[in-house]
Write a protein that holds these residues in place. Structure first.
Motif, PDB file in Angstrom:
ATOM      1  N   LEU A  51      84.547  70.358  49.931  1.00  8.00           N
ATOM      2  CA  LEU A  51      85.218  69.901  48.799  1.00  8.00           C
ATOM      3  C   LEU A  51      86.092  68.728  49.334  1.00  8.00           C
ATOM      4  O   LEU A  51      85.952  67.630  48.612  1.00  8.00           O
ATOM      5  N   TRP A  52      86.858  68.820  50.348  1.00 11.73           N
ATOM      6  CA  TRP A  52      87.853  67.857  50.835  1.00 11.73           C
ATOM      7  C   TRP A  52      87.379  66.545  51.357  1.00 11.73           C
ATOM      8  O   TRP A  52      87.532  65.714  51.229  1.00 11.73           O
ATOM      9  N   ILE A  53      86.414  66.896  52.396  1.00 12.90           N
ATOM     10  CA  ILE A  53      85.683  65.879  52.965  1.00 12.90           C
ATOM     11  C   ILE A  53      84.717  64.892  52.158  1.00 12.90           C
ATOM     12  O   ILE A  53      84.670  63.897  52.198  1.00 12.90           O
ATOM     13  N   THR A  54      84.061  65.767  51.263  1.00 10.91           N
ATOM     14  CA  THR A  54      83.400  65.114  50.076  1.00 10.91           C
ATOM     15  C   THR A  54      84.141  63.985  49.218  1.00 10.91           C
ATOM     16  O   THR A  54      83.850  62.688  49.171  1.00 10.91           O
ATOM     17  N   ILE A  55      85.467  64.533  48.808  1.00 12.77           N
ATOM     18  CA  ILE A  55      86.221  63.689  48.038  1.00 12.77           C
ATOM     19  C   ILE A  55      86.829  62.413  49.120  1.00 12.77           C
ATOM     20  O   ILE A  55      86.690  61.294  48.528  1.00 12.77           O
ATOM     21  N   THR A  56      87.262  62.546  50.214  1.00 18.43           N
ATOM     22  CA  THR A  56      87.608  61.589  51.037  1.00 18.43           C
ATOM     23  C   THR A  56      86.135  60.730  51.540  1.00 18.43           C
ATOM     24  O   THR A  56      86.574  59.549  51.433  1.00 18.43           O
ATOM     25  N   LEU A  57      85.115  61.243  51.611  1.00 14.71           N
ATOM     26  CA  LEU A  57      84.097  60.370  51.924  1.00 14.71           C
ATOM     27  C   LEU A  57      83.670  59.547  50.884  1.00 14.71           C
ATOM     28  O   LEU A  57      83.187  58.132  51.156  1.00 14.71           O
ATOM     29  N   LEU A  58      83.743  59.958  49.617  1.00  9.38           N
ATOM     30  CA  LEU A  58      83.425  59.087  48.597  1.00  9.38           C
ATOM     31  C   LEU A  58      84.122  57.997  48.386  1.00  9.38           C
ATOM     32  O   LEU A  58      83.908  57.008  47.953  1.00  9.38           O
ATOM     33  N   HIS A  59      85.577  58.221  48.847  1.00 13.16           N
ATOM     34  CA  HIS A  59      86.520  57.078  48.908  1.00 13.16           C
ATOM     35  C   HIS A  59      86.579  56.201  50.309  1.00 13.16           C
ATOM     36  O   HIS A  59      87.391  55.182  50.365  1.00 13.16           O
ATOM     37  N   GLY A  60      85.528  56.623  51.102  1.00 12.98           N
ATOM     38  CA  GLY A  60      85.357  55.652  52.409  1.00 12.98           C
ATOM     39  C   GLY A  60      86.615  55.820  53.196  1.00 12.98           C
ATOM     40  O   GLY A  60      87.029  55.115  54.067  1.00 12.98           O
ATOM     41  N   ILE A  61      87.371  57.127  53.127  1.00 18.42           N
ATOM     42  CA  ILE A  61      88.509  57.500  53.943  1.00 18.42           C
ATOM     43  C   ILE A  61      88.096  58.208  55.236  1.00 18.42           C
ATOM     44  O   ILE A  61      87.836  59.206  55.151  1.00 18.42           O
ATOM     45  N   PRO A  62      88.367  57.755  56.519  1.00 24.15           N
ATOM     46  CA  PRO A  62      87.788  58.428  57.584  1.00 24.15           C
ATOM     47  C   PRO A  62      88.634  59.563  57.937  1.00 24.15           C
ATOM     48  O   PRO A  62      89.335  59.603  59.177  1.00 24.15           O
ATOM     49  N   ILE A  63      88.710  60.732  57.355  1.00 23.99           N
ATOM     50  CA  ILE A  63      89.693  61.996  57.758  1.00 23.99           C
ATOM     51  C   ILE A  63      88.794  62.673  58.934  1.00 23.99           C
ATOM     52  O   ILE A  63      87.696  62.279  59.191  1.00 23.99           O
ATOM     53  N   SER A  64      89.561  63.617  59.284  1.00 16.70           N
ATOM     54  CA  SER A  64      88.998  64.534  60.197  1.00 16.70           C
ATOM     55  C   SER A  64      88.329  65.993  59.577  1.00 16.70           C
ATOM     56  O   SER A  64      89.162  66.722  58.874  1.00 16.70           O
ATOM     57  N   LEU A 188      73.205  59.674  57.331  1.00 19.22           N
ATOM     58  CA  LEU A 188      72.165  58.823  56.576  1.00 19.22           C
ATOM     59  C   LEU A 188      72.565  58.539  55.140  1.00 19.22           C
ATOM     60  O   LEU A 188      72.616  57.204  54.593  1.00 19.22           O
ATOM     61  N   PHE A 189      73.258  59.411  54.344  1.00 16.67           N
ATOM     62  CA  PHE A 189      73.395  59.033  52.902  1.00 16.67           C
ATOM     63  C   PHE A 189      74.864  58.790  52.731  1.00 16.67           C
ATOM     64  O   PHE A 189      75.040  57.955  51.814  1.00 16.67           O
ATOM     65  N   LEU A 190      75.830  59.155  53.735  1.00 11.93           N
ATOM     66  CA  LEU A 190      77.163  58.843  53.257  1.00 11.93           C
ATOM     67  C   LEU A 190      77.915  58.081  54.482  1.00 11.93           C
ATOM     68  O   LEU A 190      79.048  57.827  54.535  1.00 11.93           O
ATOM     69  N   GLU A 196      81.963  51.340  57.451  1.00 10.35           N
ATOM     70  CA  GLU A 196      82.488  50.259  56.967  1.00 10.35           C
ATOM     71  C   GLU A 196      84.112  50.165  57.127  1.00 10.35           C
ATOM     72  O   GLU A 196      84.663  49.199  57.580  1.00 10.35           O
ATOM     73  N   THR A 197      84.912  51.289  56.952  1.00  7.01           N
ATOM     74  CA  THR A 197      86.190  51.346  57.202  1.00  7.01           C
ATOM     75  C   THR A 197      86.795  51.425  58.593  1.00  7.01           C
ATOM     76  O   THR A 197      87.446  50.451  58.994  1.00  7.01           O
ATOM     77  N   ILE A 258      95.546  51.063  57.868  1.00  3.63           N
ATOM     78  CA  ILE A 258      96.143  52.162  59.137  1.00  3.63           C
ATOM     79  C   ILE A 258      96.868  52.984  58.261  1.00  3.63           C
ATOM     80  O   ILE A 258      96.983  54.317  58.189  1.00  3.63           O
ATOM     81  N   ARG A 259      97.941  52.668  57.376  1.00  9.09           N
ATOM     82  CA  ARG A 259      98.796  53.419  56.608  1.00  9.09           C
ATOM     83  C   ARG A 259      98.090  54.389  55.738  1.00  9.09           C
ATOM     84  O   ARG A 259      98.435  55.410  55.740  1.00  9.09           O
ATOM     85  N   ASP A 260      97.268  53.951  54.964  1.00  6.26           N
ATOM     86  CA  ASP A 260      96.343  54.669  53.939  1.00  6.26           C
ATOM     87  C   ASP A 260      95.542  55.772  54.812  1.00  6.26           C
ATOM     88  O   ASP A 260      95.705  57.036  54.360  1.00  6.26           O
ATOM     89  N   ILE A 261      95.130  55.597  55.970  1.00  4.25           N
ATOM     90  CA  ILE A 261      94.479  56.486  56.576  1.00  4.25           C
ATOM     91  C   ILE A 261      95.196  57.613  57.365  1.00  4.25           C
ATOM     92  O   ILE A 261      95.057  58.723  57.247  1.00  4.25           O
ATOM     93  N   GLY A 262      96.465  57.295  57.583  1.00  5.54           N
ATOM     94  CA  GLY A 262      97.423  58.063  58.199  1.00  5.54           C
ATOM     95  C   GLY A 262      98.086  58.848  57.382  1.00  5.54           C
ATOM     96  O   GLY A 262      98.171  60.187  57.455  1.00  5.54           O
ATOM     97  N   TYR A 263      98.247  58.490  55.762  1.00  2.00           N
ATOM     98  CA  TYR A 263      98.720  59.514  54.799  1.00  2.00           C
ATOM     99  C   TYR A 263      97.675  60.532  54.633  1.00  2.00           C
ATOM    100  O   TYR A 263      97.863  61.632  54.292  1.00  2.00           O
ATOM    101  N   THR A 264      96.591  60.006  54.476  1.00  2.30           N
ATOM    102  CA  THR A 264      95.164  60.842  54.094  1.00  2.30           C
ATOM    103  C   THR A 264      95.169  62.041  55.354  1.00  2.30           C
ATOM    104  O   THR A 264      94.924  63.292  55.158  1.00  2.30           O
ATOM    105  N   TRP A 265      95.463  61.648  56.631  1.00  2.20           N
ATOM    106  CA  TRP A 265      95.503  62.656  57.728  1.00  2.20           C
ATOM    107  C   TRP A 265      96.531  63.634  57.603  1.00  2.20           C
ATOM    108  O   TRP A 265      96.197  64.877  57.649  1.00  2.20           O
ATOM    109  N   ILE A 266      97.611  63.158  57.145  1.00  2.00           N
ATOM    110  CA  ILE A 266      98.740  64.126  57.136  1.00  2.00           C
ATOM    111  C   ILE A 266      98.627  65.037  56.043  1.00  2.00           C
ATOM    112  O   ILE A 266      98.737  66.152  55.958  1.00  2.00           O
TER     113      ILE A 266
END
Length: 290
Positions: A51-64, A188-190, A196-197, A258-266
């Motif tokens: 669930l968490w990975i799908t939500i962040t992927l749809l927003h283009g955020i490269p989380i772990s 392939l799909f996401l 892009e990010t 970079i700041r937005d990515i860091g916030y999502t990581w945390i």
């Protein structure tokens, strides 16, 4: 983009099949004892991370993905066996690898591009020769991209499938094929959203810089995968890209991204830990009612 995703999917598939077993044991057995890791716990972990990975992927955020999965395992472990029942040494090593891998990626990316820039790029005066040099590195980047995808496939496969392999006693060849195919379908799909990010939004990348970032990150990821540590290939590559951007000049870095990515990581760690604990508790109650 389509050809890049196909190339990445192919080598990620190979990495998953040939080198994906090292991280599986850490995820499936290293945190919570395998004898208390039941189907309900496994489903809670997978559902939370998915669930968490799908939500962040749809927003283009490269989380772990590894951060999400490990945090979910810890959340389930807190409810099922408590702190004392988990392997705190393994958790400590994983957390240290989360902190160190993007830092190592940053310094290795900075150093790799600095060497290429000082030793090759700055020695070239002609604009036409510089253009040919970038074209050469564009071909070399196909190799660095393939090596990077191979390592990402090996690591992400182990993270995603570690729980299922533990529940099946690690004996299912079917799971290995399904997991590798799932990795390919995700790319392939996401995959274009995160591509892009990382490729365009953090800093301006040309072939020499892209090659530097990929080679530096891939070597770091390969080292951690070899020792079975579920680090984040995304965080490592992002750290390497930032290092390359800094070596080229701070004006090219987009600090808001970079700041937005860091916030999502945390946010990922406490969010998945809490969601994993709640999901497991709810599922355990529902299974008792049924």
């Amino acid at each position: 983009m389509r050809r890049a995703l196909l190339l990445g999917a192919f080598f990620a598939f190979l990495g998953a099949l040939l080198f994906g077993g090292n991280v599986i044991r850490t995820i499936g057995e290293g945190i919570i004892p395998s004898d208390v890791f039941n189907v309900i716990a496994g489903f809670a972990v997978i559902l939370t991370a998915a669930l968490w990975i799908t939500i962040t992927l749809l927003h283009g955020i490269p989380i772990s993905g590894s951060d999400a999965m490990v945090s979910a395992v810890i959340g389930v472990g807190l409810v099922s066996v408590g702190w004392t029942g988990m392997n705190l040494n393994t958790i400590t090593y994983i957390i240290l690898s989360w902190i160190s891998s993007p830092m190592i990626g940053f310094f290795s990316g900075f150093l790799t591009y600095y060497i290429i820039r000082a030793g090759v790029i700055r020695r070239v005066r002609s604009v036409s020769v510089k253009d040919r040099l970038e074209k050469l590195f564009a071909y070399l980047q196909v190799l660095s991209s393939s090596f990077s995808a191979f390592n990402v496939g090996a690591l992400d496969f182990g993270v995603a499938m570690g729980v299922l392999f533990t529940l099946s006693d690690g004996s299912s060849s079917f799971l290995r094929i399904v997991g590798a195919l799932g990795l390919v379908m995700g790319i392939l799909f996401l995959g274009d959203r995160v591509t892009e990010t990382i490729g365009r939004r953090i800093t301006e990348l040309v072939p020499t810089r892209g090659f530097s970032a990929q080679v530096a990150a891939s070597v770091v990821i390969f080292f951690f995968v070899y020792y079975g540590m579920p680090i984040s290939p995304t965080q490592t590559l992002v750290g390497s890209v930032i290092g390359v951007g800094l070596a080229h000049g701070t004006s090219t870095l987009k600090f808001d991204v970079i700041r937005d990515i860091g916030y999502t990581w945390i946010l990922t760690i406490p969010a998945c830990l809490l969601l994993g604990a709640v999901t497991y508790s709810v599922l355990r109650v529902l299974s008792g009612l049924l």
